[in-house]
Design a protein around this motif. Structure first.
Motif, PDB file in Angstrom:
ATOM      1  N   GLU A   6       0.737  -1.259  -0.009  1.00  0.00           N
ATOM      2  CA  GLU A   6      -0.204   0.011   0.081  1.00  0.00           C
ATOM      3  C   GLU A   6       0.924   1.135  -0.031  1.00  0.00           C
ATOM      4  O   GLU A   6       1.844   1.456   0.806  1.00  0.00           O
ATOM      5  CB  GLU A   6      -0.822  -0.210   1.299  1.00  0.00           C
ATOM      6  CG  GLU A   6      -1.737   0.878   1.052  1.00  0.00           C
ATOM      7  CD  GLU A   6      -2.997   1.087   2.399  1.00  0.00           C
ATOM      8  OE1 GLU A   6      -3.536   1.836   2.542  1.00  0.00           O
ATOM      9  OE2 GLU A   6      -3.324  -0.271   2.595  1.00  0.00           O
ATOM     10  N   ASN A  32      -4.516  -3.667 -12.550  1.00  0.00           N
ATOM     11  CA  ASN A  32      -5.291  -5.015 -12.400  1.00  0.00           C
ATOM     12  C   ASN A  32      -4.926  -6.068 -13.254  1.00  0.00           C
ATOM     13  O   ASN A  32      -5.983  -6.572 -13.939  1.00  0.00           O
ATOM     14  CB  ASN A  32      -6.725  -4.318 -12.263  1.00  0.00           C
ATOM     15  CG  ASN A  32      -7.099  -3.271 -11.247  1.00  0.00           C
ATOM     16  OD1 ASN A  32      -6.836  -3.467 -10.263  1.00  0.00           O
ATOM     17  ND2 ASN A  32      -7.836  -2.222 -11.710  1.00  0.00           N
ATOM     18  N   ASP A  49      -8.926   1.604  -5.586  1.00  0.00           N
ATOM     19  CA  ASP A  49      -8.921   0.310  -5.461  1.00  0.00           C
ATOM     20  C   ASP A  49      -8.004  -0.498  -6.347  1.00  0.00           C
ATOM     21  O   ASP A  49      -8.007  -1.958  -6.455  1.00  0.00           O
ATOM     22  CB  ASP A  49     -10.272  -0.407  -5.277  1.00  0.00           C
ATOM     23  CG  ASP A  49     -10.892   0.158  -3.995  1.00  0.00           C
ATOM     24  OD1 ASP A  49     -10.240   0.480  -3.074  1.00  0.00           O
ATOM     25  OD2 ASP A  49     -12.123   0.171  -4.138  1.00  0.00           O
TER      26      ASP A  49
END
Length: 61
Positions: A6, A32, A49
């Motif tokens: 993160e 992704n 996200d």
């Protein structure tokens, strides 16, 4: 998340995230799991996200 860690970033533009991360050429980027062409770095926006992978080739055998 960049490379499964993160990170807090100041900007949602991929090109700025790469600069802030400190990636050194050569490298490739996926968001992704989808490859992002270098020509699209400046126009690609990263969402909160999204999973960003910045990978460099490993030389040797």
């Amino acid at each position: 998340m960049i490379n499964n860690i993160e990170h807090l970033v100041d900007n949602s533009e991929l090109v700025e995230i790469i600069k802030q991360y400190g990636a050194k050429a050569p490298f490739a980027v996926a968001i992704n799991g989808e490859f992002v062409a270098k020509s699209n770095y400046a126009t690609t926006q990263v969402q909160p996200d999204d999973l960003v992978d910045i990978v460099s080739p490993i030389f040797g055998g």
